[in-house]
Design an enzyme around this catalytic site. Structure first.
Site, PDB file in Angstrom:
ATOM      1  N   ARG A 121     -46.551 -62.110  -8.028  1.00  0.00           N
ATOM      2  CA  ARG A 121     -46.564 -61.631  -6.639  1.00  0.00           C
ATOM      3  C   ARG A 121     -45.338 -62.084  -5.852  1.00  0.00           C
ATOM      4  O   ARG A 121     -45.368 -62.159  -4.623  1.00  0.00           O
ATOM      5  CB  ARG A 121     -47.854 -62.046  -5.927  1.00  0.00           C
ATOM      6  CG  ARG A 121     -49.103 -61.464  -6.582  1.00  0.00           C
ATOM      7  CD  ARG A 121     -50.358 -61.765  -5.775  1.00  0.00           C
ATOM      8  NE  ARG A 121     -51.514 -61.147  -6.412  1.00  0.00           N
ATOM      9  CZ  ARG A 121     -52.273 -61.745  -7.335  1.00  0.00           C
ATOM     10  NH1 ARG A 121     -51.981 -62.979  -7.724  1.00  0.00           N
ATOM     11  NH2 ARG A 121     -53.302 -61.122  -7.854  1.00  0.00           N
ATOM     12  N   LYS A 143     -34.157 -53.358  -0.958  1.00  0.00           N
ATOM     13  CA  LYS A 143     -34.773 -52.251  -1.683  1.00  0.00           C
ATOM     14  C   LYS A 143     -34.705 -52.523  -3.179  1.00  0.00           C
ATOM     15  O   LYS A 143     -33.643 -52.839  -3.712  1.00  0.00           O
ATOM     16  CB  LYS A 143     -34.063 -50.928  -1.369  1.00  0.00           C
ATOM     17  CG  LYS A 143     -34.527 -50.264  -0.094  1.00  0.00           C
ATOM     18  CD  LYS A 143     -33.958 -48.864  -0.005  1.00  0.00           C
ATOM     19  CE  LYS A 143     -34.483 -48.126   1.199  1.00  0.00           C
ATOM     20  NZ  LYS A 143     -33.957 -46.740   1.283  1.00  0.00           N
ATOM     21  N   GLU A 185     -19.671 -45.395  -1.899  1.00  0.00           N
ATOM     22  CA  GLU A 185     -20.558 -46.013  -0.903  1.00  0.00           C
ATOM     23  C   GLU A 185     -19.761 -46.510   0.307  1.00  0.00           C
ATOM     24  O   GLU A 185     -20.245 -46.476   1.444  1.00  0.00           O
ATOM     25  CB  GLU A 185     -21.344 -47.164  -1.527  1.00  0.00           C
ATOM     26  CG  GLU A 185     -22.376 -46.745  -2.570  1.00  0.00           C
ATOM     27  CD  GLU A 185     -23.612 -46.085  -1.965  1.00  0.00           C
ATOM     28  OE1 GLU A 185     -23.700 -45.969  -0.730  1.00  0.00           O
ATOM     29  OE2 GLU A 185     -24.494 -45.670  -2.742  1.00  0.00           O
ATOM     30  N   LYS A 227     -24.388 -52.720   7.027  1.00  0.00           N
ATOM     31  CA  LYS A 227     -25.725 -52.607   6.425  1.00  0.00           C
ATOM     32  C   LYS A 227     -26.655 -53.679   6.966  1.00  0.00           C
ATOM     33  O   LYS A 227     -27.833 -53.415   7.238  1.00  0.00           O
ATOM     34  CB  LYS A 227     -25.651 -52.687   4.906  1.00  0.00           C
ATOM     35  CG  LYS A 227     -27.023 -52.447   4.271  1.00  0.00           C
ATOM     36  CD  LYS A 227     -26.967 -52.101   2.813  1.00  0.00           C
ATOM     37  CE  LYS A 227     -28.339 -51.664   2.317  1.00  0.00           C
ATOM     38  NZ  LYS A 227     -28.336 -51.328   0.883  1.00  0.00           N
ATOM     39  N   GLU A 238     -38.886 -47.491   8.748  1.00  0.00           N
ATOM     40  CA  GLU A 238     -39.996 -46.896   9.485  1.00  0.00           C
ATOM     41  C   GLU A 238     -39.539 -46.246  10.793  1.00  0.00           C
ATOM     42  O   GLU A 238     -40.272 -45.459  11.383  1.00  0.00           O
ATOM     43  CB  GLU A 238     -41.045 -47.972   9.811  1.00  0.00           C
ATOM     44  CG  GLU A 238     -41.699 -48.561   8.569  1.00  0.00           C
ATOM     45  CD  GLU A 238     -42.566 -49.773   8.878  1.00  0.00           C
ATOM     46  OE1 GLU A 238     -43.512 -50.013   8.109  1.00  0.00           O
ATOM     47  OE2 GLU A 238     -42.289 -50.485   9.869  1.00  0.00           O
ATOM     48  N   ARG A 242     -32.673 -46.741   9.306  1.00  0.00           N
ATOM     49  CA  ARG A 242     -32.174 -47.073   7.965  1.00  0.00           C
ATOM     50  C   ARG A 242     -31.969 -45.826   7.106  1.00  0.00           C
ATOM     51  O   ARG A 242     -31.169 -45.826   6.170  1.00  0.00           O
ATOM     52  CB  ARG A 242     -33.133 -48.054   7.280  1.00  0.00           C
ATOM     53  CG  ARG A 242     -32.611 -48.571   5.951  1.00  0.00           C
ATOM     54  CD  ARG A 242     -33.390 -49.749   5.429  1.00  0.00           C
ATOM     55  NE  ARG A 242     -32.874 -50.160   4.131  1.00  0.00           N
ATOM     56  CZ  ARG A 242     -33.161 -51.304   3.531  1.00  0.00           C
ATOM     57  NH1 ARG A 242     -33.967 -52.171   4.105  1.00  0.00           N
ATOM     58  NH2 ARG A 242     -32.649 -51.589   2.353  1.00  0.00           N
ATOM     59  N   ASN A 246     -28.880 -43.021   3.587  1.00  0.00           N
ATOM     60  CA  ASN A 246     -29.062 -42.069   2.493  1.00  0.00           C
ATOM     61  C   ASN A 246     -28.099 -40.883   2.571  1.00  0.00           C
ATOM     62  O   ASN A 246     -28.273 -39.910   1.836  1.00  0.00           O
ATOM     63  CB  ASN A 246     -30.507 -41.552   2.483  1.00  0.00           C
ATOM     64  CG  ASN A 246     -31.492 -42.630   2.078  1.00  0.00           C
ATOM     65  OD1 ASN A 246     -31.257 -43.378   1.141  1.00  0.00           O
ATOM     66  ND2 ASN A 246     -32.604 -42.724   2.800  1.00  0.00           N
ATOM     67  N   HIS A 249     -27.141 -39.070  -0.582  1.00  0.00           N
ATOM     68  CA  HIS A 249     -27.992 -39.534  -1.669  1.00  0.00           C
ATOM     69  C   HIS A 249     -29.053 -38.519  -2.087  1.00  0.00           C
ATOM     70  O   HIS A 249     -29.525 -38.566  -3.224  1.00  0.00           O
ATOM     71  CB  HIS A 249     -28.655 -40.859  -1.298  1.00  0.00           C
ATOM     72  CG  HIS A 249     -27.721 -42.028  -1.377  1.00  0.00           C
ATOM     73  ND1 HIS A 249     -26.554 -42.101  -0.645  1.00  0.00           N
ATOM     74  CD2 HIS A 249     -27.767 -43.162  -2.120  1.00  0.00           C
ATOM     75  CE1 HIS A 249     -25.934 -43.226  -0.930  1.00  0.00           C
ATOM     76  NE2 HIS A 249     -26.642 -43.889  -1.821  1.00  0.00           N
ATOM     77  N   HIS A 253     -28.674 -38.125  -5.851  1.00  0.00           N
ATOM     78  CA  HIS A 253     -29.705 -38.575  -6.797  1.00  0.00           C
ATOM     79  C   HIS A 253     -30.172 -37.423  -7.689  1.00  0.00           C
ATOM     80  O   HIS A 253     -30.472 -37.630  -8.870  1.00  0.00           O
ATOM     81  CB  HIS A 253     -30.885 -39.168  -6.047  1.00  0.00           C
ATOM     82  CG  HIS A 253     -30.661 -40.569  -5.563  1.00  0.00           C
ATOM     83  ND1 HIS A 253     -31.537 -41.232  -4.752  1.00  0.00           N
ATOM     84  CD2 HIS A 253     -29.656 -41.447  -5.799  1.00  0.00           C
ATOM     85  CE1 HIS A 253     -31.075 -42.452  -4.493  1.00  0.00           C
ATOM     86  NE2 HIS A 253     -29.931 -42.597  -5.124  1.00  0.00           N
ATOM     87  N   HIS A 266     -23.387 -43.301 -10.448  1.00  0.00           N
ATOM     88  CA  HIS A 266     -23.949 -43.221  -9.096  1.00  0.00           C
ATOM     89  C   HIS A 266     -22.890 -42.825  -8.066  1.00  0.00           C
ATOM     90  O   HIS A 266     -23.118 -41.918  -7.253  1.00  0.00           O
ATOM     91  CB  HIS A 266     -24.575 -44.567  -8.715  1.00  0.00           C
ATOM     92  CG  HIS A 266     -25.177 -44.577  -7.345  1.00  0.00           C
ATOM     93  ND1 HIS A 266     -26.344 -43.896  -7.034  1.00  0.00           N
ATOM     94  CD2 HIS A 266     -24.771 -45.175  -6.191  1.00  0.00           C
ATOM     95  CE1 HIS A 266     -26.628 -44.078  -5.753  1.00  0.00           C
ATOM     96  NE2 HIS A 266     -25.693 -44.847  -5.217  1.00  0.00           N
TER      97      HIS A 266
END
Length: 364
Positions: A121, A143, A185, A227, A238, A242, A246, A249, A253, A266
């Site tokens: 955990r 992440k 990036e 960042k 949320e 943030r 992306n 991406h 992706h 990538h």
């Protein structure tokens, strides 16, 4: 040596950026009060370059450690490999309390962080990124992810590291292709947040590609600072803030997945993804042609790809529809109004998206 604090209350940590910083590792470990039995996850190539440096300085500060090498590609993030690695961690730990160290690029960081977040955990993790991409982006923000066969990064958690050590000297081992991968990036950060930094890249890309230490340190510090501030405001993505990270991406992706994670690395995929997002922005009347041309020109000068070859449109579209940024059946993508001003858009007409993808198969 420069330091950035990521302020997240009890999950706060430092990003240390400089040269030969492992000489001072005891100074960084001491206040953390974490276990000094360290399980180092890396690959054989990176181990060959950095094992001696790490052994020397970890021994000097009283650490015991074990190097564990894994697959040297995106395939390391498969579910099978992740489970094998967890077994190896458990075998090493047994009755010990351990810290995991991720020594490598983005793949090693993603995989190691995921394992650290779920083993017992959660155990502490330290990131030691050895690629430009990892130093400017993937080692920061918490992440974690592994891949499923059908799409990238579908299994993951949010789990902050205890420390990130970015030694610029480690970048000396990178070839030009790896450096360019990281610069995709870097372009992203400039495009979404800092027009002056974008101009700096336009004026100094030769120095960066030549691995000028001062230029590289400036690039790593600037991106890490951007960042860190975004993560502090929206740690769990949320608030929609943030999400701007992306940019490029969504389609990037999809290109990676369509190519089996081997056709494009990538950074190459993200460079094409940024061009696609910029094309969509242009088609929707959001982005001026001048700004689109600047993004396209910088990608060209750095030597990143501008077109898709060796894949089929339907493969990319299939992978795109599995993107985790969808909300139900509603698409969501980071577009751009001008350099430094991104916008998160929903319900973009699919014809516009598909036409932009199609145009990337044609040399402009």
């Amino acid at each position: 040596m420069r330091k950035i604090k990521v302020n997240l209350n009890s999950r706060s940590y430092d990003i240390v950026i400089g040269r030969d910083i492992f000489k001072h590792i005891e100074l960084f470990l001491r206040p953390l009060k974490i276990p000094r039995d360290i399980f180092i996850i890396t690959n054989q190539t990176i181990k060959k370059h950095f094992e001696g440096t790490l052994k020397k300085h970890l021994k000097l500060c009283g650490c015991t450690f074990k190097f564990h090498t894994t697959i040297d590609s995106e395939k390391a993030k498969s579910t099978d490999n992740a489970l094998k690695l967890i077994e190896s961690v458990a075998e090493y730990a047994q009755q010990r309390k351990i810290t995991i160290m991720a020594l490598g690029g983005g793949v090693i960081g993603d995989l190691s962080s995921f394992i650290a977040s779920i083993y017992k955990r959660g155990v502490p993790i330290i990131h030691v990124p050895t690629t430009l991409l990892a130093q400017v982006d993937s080692s920061i923000g918490g992440k974690t992810a592994i891949d499923l066969r059908i799409a990238k990064n579908l299994i993951g958690t949010f789990y902050q590291p205890r420390l990130v050590l970015c030694d610029i000297n480690f970048l000396k081992t990178l070839d030009r292709k790896q450096l360019r991968c990281g610069l995709a990036e870097v372009i992203k950060y400039a495009a979404i947040k800092d027009p002056r930094f974008f101009s700096y890249l336009e004026d100094n890309y030769h120095a960066i590609l030549s691995q000028n230490p001062q230029a590289l340190q400036h690039v790593v510090f600037t991106c890490a600072q951007i960042k860190a501030k975004i993560v502090e405001i929206d740690e769990y993505e949320e608030k929609g803030i943030r999400t701007i990270l992306n940019f490029g991406h969504t389609i990037g992706h999809a290109i990676e997945a369509a190519g089996g994670y081997t056709k494009y690395n990538h950074g190459e995929a993200i460079s094409i993804g940024m061009l696609c997002a910029a094309k969509i922005s242009l088609k929707l009347g959001m982005l001026a042609a001048e700004d689109y041309n600047r993004i396209n020109s910088l990608i060209t000068k750095i030597g990143l790809p501008q077109e898709i070859t060796g894949l089929e449109e339907k493969q990319i579209i299939k992978a795109y529809k599995l993107d985790k940024k969808f909300i139900g059946k509603i698409n969501r993508m980071v577009l751009i109004k001008e350099i430094g001003k991104p916008v998160v858009c929903k319900n973009i007409p699919e014809r516009t998206i598909f036409n932009a993808i199609k145009e990337l198969f044609i040399v402009s």
